[in-house]
Scaffold this active site. Structure first.
Site: not given
Length: 492
Positions: A156, A418, A443
């Site tokens: 991320s 995601d 994710h």
């Protein structure tokens, strides 16, 4: 080439989510400001490091294994250390020393203690300062431990940081694995083929094609009911709110419910996990099932929406008697949410200065109410709260934007479940900037520890990642396997 590498480097990952405790927790004396010669530039703060050395090969013949370093995210270091089992599973094959570095202004790495979150204290919070922090730490480790090779990992925002480490400090970082890193979206240089909230909607549709319509109608009923007498009791009861609902809370309640749906799409893992809440396996399917069951019972879409959204905040134990929507969800400059606690303010500030991320919902291609959010609105919000304004040009100038053609040795991985994959690097850029797509991945699922319920797509992705890391480091990971390890290889 890659297929041959996969055949030679295929590994057996321990089917366990257990991550060992750090062998050492250290405080690194870090510079407050890396970019000026002012008196404050000489100030330091304690930056927290987690080290794990049980697999490190510091060898009898003078050979030293590589450093695996995780570039910390917008949260306490523990959250990422204990949810990144992949690094620990592959470390033995490389004889690697594992290091997690906490991001400044998050967790316990606060430059000015409680004053760090004042407008004045926040002035040293930026990704450029953070990458300079990581560079200082990596350089220290390389020199003090005679390490010659470094692999950077991150998911991320941490994935964006890890890619930037390879781009900005190639003399320090040899290979970078950037999982679920929406760099093109952040830089606003490439229009994604799909919008963030459209993908969330598709995830729920894949669970059951009826669910998006339930969510859409549930929001519509909420919009209509607040126009009727007695709405306070109805909404309070339907959403099980701890405090009596008032129309002034309307936008926050909508955000609370929207946030639940998108978070469950982000962490739609194939097994129970507690990364962003105590959630069951495949939480999108679970939430959808709960909504369908409520429809059979009450036939009321707003109640179904409340039940489906409540899963994120209620968790698998379902023990909450009521919801405090202001504790569960904080509105901020990131329309996908900033989390809670002090970290929420830090991330809010970063979204006011550096990052303009997901595109708003439209209620046309997605199931959510229209959300108006643009640079003008963001600027007014940020000026009012922090006396700063977003700079839409800064990211593309400072961070290579979406043009990685001159880069090397970066793996960009993205899961198609995601919603952040809409802003990711989804195609190979050149022979050493590779894109790995995980069809059933949420994710940064690939960075998590292996699990017996992992889909084949993530198993293949991890194997390919190991093969690329081994190739780019010029090592043979299989050289470090024992005969027992070889007996447990994953074959296809």
């Amino acid at each position: 080439m890659i297929i041959l590498l996969l055949l030679s480097v295929l590994i057996s990952l321990t089917l366990s989510d257990d991550v060992p405790k750090p062998t050492g927790i250290f405080q690194y004396s870090q510079k407050v400001d890396h970019y000026s010669y002012s008196p404050e530039a000489s100030q330091t703060f304690s930056q927290r490091l987690f080290e794990y050395n049980k697999h490190w090969d510091c060898g009898p013949n003078g050979t030293v294994g590589p450093l695996f370093v995780y570039t910390g995210n917008e949260g306490p270091l523990e959250s990422f250390y204990y949810n990144t089992g992949f690094m620990f599973e592959i470390a033995p094959a490389f004889g690697a020393l594992i290091l997690f570095v906490e991001h400044r202004y998050y967790g316990e790495s606060l430059p000015f203690g409680s004053e760090s979150f004042s407008n004045d204290g926040l002035r040293y919070l930026s990704s450029t300062q953070a990458t300079a922090d990581f560079a200082e730490v990596i350089n220290h480790y390389k020199k003090s431990k005679n390490i010659t090779q470094v692999v950077s990992f991150g998911g991320s925002y941490g994935g964006m940081l890890t890619a930037w480490m390879r781009l900005r400090y190639p003399q320090l970082v040899d290979v970078a694995l950037a999982a679920s890193a929406p760099l093109p979206m952040m830089a606003r240089t490439a229009k994604p083929k799909q919008a963030f909230f459209e993908i969330v909607t598709e995830d729920f549709k894949a669970a059951d094609e009826r669910c998006p319509d339930i969510v859409r109608k549930g929001f519509s009923q909420l919009y209509n009911i607040v126009k009727t007498p007695g709405y306070q009791a109805s909404v309070t009861d339907t959403f099980k709110l701890c405090k009596t609902f008032d129309v002034s809370q309307f936008n926050h309640l909508v955000g609370w419910a929207r946030n639940a749906m998108l978070m469950m799409a982000m962490v739609d893992y194939p097994y129970p996990a507690s990364f962003m809440g105590e959630l069951p396996a495949w939480p999108v399917k679970h939430s959808c099932k709960m909504m369908l069951e409520e429809m059979e019972t009450s036939g009321n879409e707003m109640r179904a929406l409340a039940v489906g959204a409540g899963l994120l905040y209620n968790g698998t134990d379902g023990t909450k008697s009521c919801f405090n929507i202001y504790e569960d969800f904080i509105e901020c400059a990131d329309i996908t949410g900033c989390g809670t606690g002090p970290e929420a303010k830090a991330w809010d500030f970063q979204c006011c200065t550096e990052f303009q991320l997901a595109t708003p919902s439209t209620n046309v291609t997605d199931m959510f109410p229209p959300l108006e959010w643009n640079l003008d609105i963001a600027s007014k919000y940020c000026e009012a709260n922090y006396k700063v304004s977003p700079d839409p040009v800064d990211a593309s100038l400072n961070y290579w934007s979406a043009d990685f053609s001159a880069a090397s040795n970066i793996i960009f991985s993205n899961g198609l479940l995601d919603p952040w994959h809409a802003g990711g690097v989804l195609e190979d850029v050149n022979p050493t900037v590779k894109a790995i797509i995980i069809a059933e991945g949420a994710h940064h699922l690939d960075l998590r520890g292996s699990n017996k319920d992992d889909p084949m797509s993530v198993i293949l992705a991890r194997n390919q990642e190991v093969a690329l890391i081994a190739e780019w480091l010029g090592q043979k990971a299989t050289d470090n396997f024992t005969e027992d390890d070889s007996a447990n290889l994953v074959h296809f």
